[in-house]
Enzyme design. Structure first.
Site, PDB file in Angstrom:
ATOM      1  CG  ASP A 120      -2.022  -1.011   1.174  1.00 31.97           C
ATOM      2  OD1 ASP A 120      -2.400  -1.404   0.057  1.00 31.97           O
ATOM      3  OD2 ASP A 120      -2.518  -1.410   2.236  1.00 31.97           O
ATOM      4  CG  ASP A 136      -6.597  -1.427  -1.659  1.00 38.09           C
ATOM      5  OD1 ASP A 136      -6.770  -2.652  -1.809  1.00 38.09           O
ATOM      6  OD2 ASP A 136      -5.744  -0.946  -0.892  1.00 38.09           O
TER       7      ASP A 136
END
Length: 158
Positions: A120, A136
């Site tokens: 991330d 995402d």
């Protein structure tokens, strides 16, 4: 067409993650927009907001089921549109939305299988800091658009 779109989106996801992994150390952050948006390298072993930590098997299974169900939906929906010769705009939007969800699920699946965690890096700091990635975004936007499309249709589109 949808399969190519899925591959392109997965390619973008994996490229962005590779760039982050090779240019930032774990936990390192670069300010893009002072105090609001940063690039921060995080290794996420859970789901959204870091929930369900270290449940790799569960996430792998869910991603595989989502990908298979999505591909089946796209092919059945496309076949139905070809036989009826009237492909509604909402049906096309639904297929694009599902393709986006599949790409996001597979993008994060690749990370979980090869790395043991998801990379991330988009770090928006408003009320709280939530770090996420391109995959995402694909899953969330695909889901929102699909829900809106189904709601507007007032029934099952396909």
């Amino acid at each position: 067409m949808y399969e190519i779109l899925i591959l392109v989106l997965i390619g973008i996801d994996q490229t962005t993650k590779y760039l982050v992994k090779t240019r930032l150390a774990t936990g390192e952050s670069i300010s893009v927009i002072g105090g609001i948006f940063n690039l921060t390298y995080v290794e996420n072993r859970g789901a959204a907001f870091g929930m369900l930590q270290n449940m790799k098997g569960f996430f792998v299974a869910v991603a595989i089921v989502v990908a298979i169900a999505g591909i089946v939906y796209i092919h059945r929906s496309r076949a139905k549109a070809q036989t009826s010769r009237k492909a509604s705009s909402l049906a096309k939007i639904n297929r694009l939305s599902v393709a986006s969800i599949i790409a996001g699920a597979i993008g994060n699946l690749i990370d979980r299988v090869w790395l043991g965690y998801v990379v991330d890096f988009f770090d928006f700091r408003f009320i709280w800091s939530y770090v996420f990635n391109f995959a995402d975004i694909l899953v969330v936007l695909g889901t929102i658009v699909l829900c809106i499309s189904v709601f507007l249709a007032g029934e099952d589109v396909d």
